[in-house]
Design a protein around this motif. Structure first.
Motif, short mmCIF file in Angstrom:
data_model
loop_
_atom_site.label_atom_id
_atom_site.label_comp_id
_atom_site.label_asym_id
_atom_site.label_seq_id
_atom_site.Cartn_x
_atom_site.Cartn_y
_atom_site.Cartn_z
N ILE A 1 74.11 107.52 -23.84
CA ILE A 1 75.34 106.80 -23.48
C ILE A 1 75.67 107.03 -22.00
N THR B 1 68.57 96.66 -27.33
CA THR B 1 68.29 95.94 -26.07
C THR B 1 68.38 96.88 -24.88
N VAL B 2 69.43 97.72 -24.88
CA VAL B 2 69.58 98.66 -23.77
C VAL B 2 68.42 99.64 -23.78
N ALA C 1 71.82 95.85 -32.33
CA ALA C 1 71.21 94.86 -31.44
C ALA C 1 71.45 95.26 -29.98
N ILE C 2 72.68 95.64 -29.67
CA ILE C 2 73.00 96.00 -28.28
C ILE C 2 72.27 97.28 -27.88
N ALA D 1 78.71 94.55 -40.62
CA ALA D 1 78.58 93.58 -39.54
C ALA D 1 78.53 94.28 -38.20
N GLU D 2 79.31 95.37 -38.09
CA GLU D 2 79.33 96.11 -36.84
C GLU D 2 77.96 96.74 -36.57
N ARG E 1 65.37 99.15 -24.84
CA ARG E 1 64.15 98.50 -24.39
C ARG E 1 64.10 98.36 -22.87
N SER E 2 65.26 98.11 -22.24
CA SER E 2 65.19 97.93 -20.80
C SER E 2 65.30 99.25 -20.04
N ARG E 3 65.74 100.33 -20.71
CA ARG E 3 65.90 101.59 -19.99
C ARG E 3 65.07 102.72 -20.56
N VAL F 1 76.57 108.47 -31.67
CA VAL F 1 77.94 108.02 -31.41
C VAL F 1 78.33 106.94 -32.41
N PHE F 2 77.39 106.04 -32.64
CA PHE F 2 77.62 104.94 -33.54
C PHE F 2 77.84 105.43 -34.98
N VAL G 1 75.56 94.10 -35.00
CA VAL G 1 75.81 93.83 -33.58
C VAL G 1 75.52 95.06 -32.73
N GLY G 2 75.96 96.22 -33.22
CA GLY G 2 75.81 97.45 -32.45
C GLY G 2 74.36 97.81 -32.25
#
Lengths: 99, 511
Positions: free
Chosen positions: A91, A81-82, A77-78, A70-71, A84-86, A30-31, A74-75
């Motif tokens: 999506i 993180t998601v 990183a998010i 820059a996007e 790693r926790s799931r 998607v990104f 940030v993208g």
């Protein structure tokens, strides 16, 4: 070669990107589709700069590239993180927030 | 191609408020890198408050400046809205600085990269770790918002949009409690936000192709010079407006709003709800009035549809909500619709009314989210489910009274700021020949009043349940923030004239 062809190509790339955002499930893909849309805008800017005979469009293209980079920072990183926790980059899977 | 890029002449004094915030943000990043953890919080707080206050003082002393310098227009609306953003951010910073309402510390995860519920996270919490990255991020977001309201050029507007949004995506995902929700909100906000900014920049490319200029006055000139329909203009206008309406949270680009408002830490939700709306409406006003002011009748019908859908959908869906943060999110969608009515008026009264409404709405929202952050479950997390709020008025009369004040202001009851805001917006729309829109607006406010009043009824006239939440005792930060918000809400409702005069003197865009 007629610069209008480049505009058509930019429109096609933008559409492919937009469809990609809407139908793909994987956050990374998607990104990538969003990046494709930004680069379609770059192509349009450069082609229009050629047609209009001024340099504004080329300058914009450079700025858009920086913003896209820059996007990515940030993208990713998010998304990481998601992930790693799931343990999933889908999506659709995070669905705790609804109604 | 004989064009040579010449350096624009820059009026540094007019830009100083933005420069201060930008430099402070960079200093904040350096502090994060080099100063020991123990000293960081105090230093960051000093930097944030000093920078915001200094910027506000210089902005006020600059209030008479009207100049277009480079791609930024420093005029009445941009100075008023930048001042509003700064004041709102100072109050929001007080909410973000709070760390005595949650027994574990402030509202943010001790280390955002640690796994939710992991041993690492428990250990960090036990040792009282606190991250301070949120402060420079907040300053960058404020910088982006300030530039966004002043951008007189589509490129600057796009850059400002990203400077504003990128820190916000990260701040949304930092919540200490319910991290999974918070991360999910960040992911959704990021993907949809990036999608909408791609629309914005492609629209800007099409407008550039039509007018050979990326400045807003240049686009207006081209529209005046070659009248008649053009596919490039229609498509470009539509794509840019989609990008802007997304940030405002107007229907049909509102899907992210409830999820993000519910998932973010409450202080960040308050900051976003208040400040982002101000910035995005500033940019939307400038884009529509400066670049497309001459072609009002071509675009007004499309925005009529958006405004009606936004007011009605926001008000109706909010009726069914059971979570107070989610309810306020739908309420913010409805409020965006009311503000859009003022935008569609396309007259100076409309600009003034929108600016007044944004001030009224911004403070009431900050106050409401400040109150929400105080009501805690036994476990320490926020009690956001509406059933938990039953009977709160009996145990904490003051807190319930203050929240009732904000709810009455949202509902537009006289003697609160919301009433004057709605009144000025609807008045401007009637002057601007948009009477049907006003009728829909009044109907929507009646529907909306129901769910605002429901919260008040719930707090005062319902028996408290078994697992009643506790009300945390806040430190001076939150107390001051909520007091300021309540005072402004009452003051703008009882004595609105000074602010109304102020916005009337600041309602002309430089072209």
């Amino acid at each position: 070669m007629n610069p209008e062809n480049y505009i058509v190509l930019a429109g096609v790339l933008f559409t492919i990107g937009a469809i990609g955002v809407m139908v793909r499930r994987n956050a990374i893909v998607v990104f990538m589709s969003v990046e494709l849309m930004l680069n379609a805008a770059n192509l349009a800017f450069v082609a229009f700069a050629r047609m209009n005979g001024n340099l504004d469009g080329q300058v914009v293209a450079f700025f858009v590239m920086v913003v896209a980079a820059a996007e990515v920072v940030v993208g990713l990183a998010i998304i990481v993180t998601v992930f790693r926790s799931r343990r999933s980059a889908s999506i659709d899977e995070p669905n705790l927030l609804k109604y | 191609m004989t064009d040579v890029l010449t350096a624009p002449s820059i009026d540094y004094l007019a830009l100083l408020p933005m420069i201060i915030v930008g430099v402070a943000a960079v200093v904040g990043v350096i502090v994060e890198a080099f100063i020991p953890r123990r000293a960081r919080r105090g230093l960051q707080l000093t930097i944030v408050f000093a920078a915001l206050v200094a910027s506000l003082i210089i902005l006020v002393s600059n209030a008479g400046i009207r100049v277009i310098t480079g791609g930024l227009a420093i005029d009445g609306p941009s100075i008023f809205l930048q001042g509003l953003i700064l004041v709102v951010s100072i109050v929001a910073a007080m909410l973000i600085a709070e760390r005595s309402v949650d027994p574990a510390g402030d509202a943010f995860a001790p280390r955002v990269s640690s796994l939710p519920g992991s041993d690492e996270e428990r250990e960090l919490t036990r040792r009282g770790f606190a991250q301070t990255e949120v402060w420079p991020l907040m300053l960058f977001a404020v910088l982006g918002m300030m530039i966004f309201t002043a951008a007189n050029d589509l490129l600057i507007m796009f850059i400002a949009l990203e400077i504003m949004s990128l820190p916000l995506y990260l701040m949304v995902g930092m919540s200490r409690r319910r991290r999974l929700l918070s991360q999910e909100a960040a992911l959704k906000y990021f993907v949809l936000g990036a999608f909408s900014s791609a629309f914005f920049i492609f629209g800007a490319a099409l407008l550039y192709g039509y007018s050979a200029s990326i400045t807003l006055p240049g686009i207006a000139e081209a529209l005046a010079a070659k009248p008649g329909e053009s596919g490039l203009v229609i498509a470009g206008f539509a794509l840019v407006v989609v990008g802007l309406l997304f940030k405002i949270g107007a229907v049909p680009f509102h899907q992210w709003v409830p999820d993000v408002y519910q998932g973010s830490p409450s202080p960040i939700t308050g900051f976003m709800a208040a400040a982002v709306k101000v910035a995005a409406f500033g940019a939307l006003l400038r884009f529509l009035y400066v670049a497309f002011g001459g072609t009002r009748w071509d675009w007004a019908p499309a925005l009529w549809v958006v405004a009606i859908a936004t007011m009605l959908l926001g008000s109706i869906v909010a009726l069914t909500q059971t979570d107070i943060k989610r309810m306020l999110a739908y309420s913010s969608i409805a409020q965006a619709g009311f503000i859009l009515v003022g935008v569609i008026a396309t007259n100076p009264e409309g600009v003034a009314a929108v600016m007044f409404y944004l001030a009224a709405y911004g403070f009431a929202t900050l106050g409401a989210f400040g109150v929400i952050s105080l009501v805690r479950e036994q476990s320490g997390g926020e009690a956001t489910h509406l059933s938990k709020w039953a009977g709160l008025g009996r145990r904490s009369p003051l807190l319930a009274a203050i929240l009732s004040l904000f709810m009455l202001s949202f509902a537009g009851i006289p003697l609160t700021s919301g009433f004057i805001g709605k009144f000025t917006v609807f008045e401007a729309a009637i002057i601007g020949d948009a009477t049907p829109l006003v009728i829909v607006g009044v109907v929507a406010s009646i529907i909306a009043a129901f769910f605002y009043i429901r919260v008040i009824v719930l707090m005062y006239f319902t028996e408290p349940g078994e697992d009643a939440p506790t009300v945390a005792v806040p430190s001076a930060f939150t107390t001051l923030a909520i007091s300021v918000a309540a005072a402004v809400t009452v003051a703008l409702g009882v004595l609105p004239q000074p602010v109304l005069d102020l916005v009337e003197r600041a309602d002309v865009f430089l072209r």
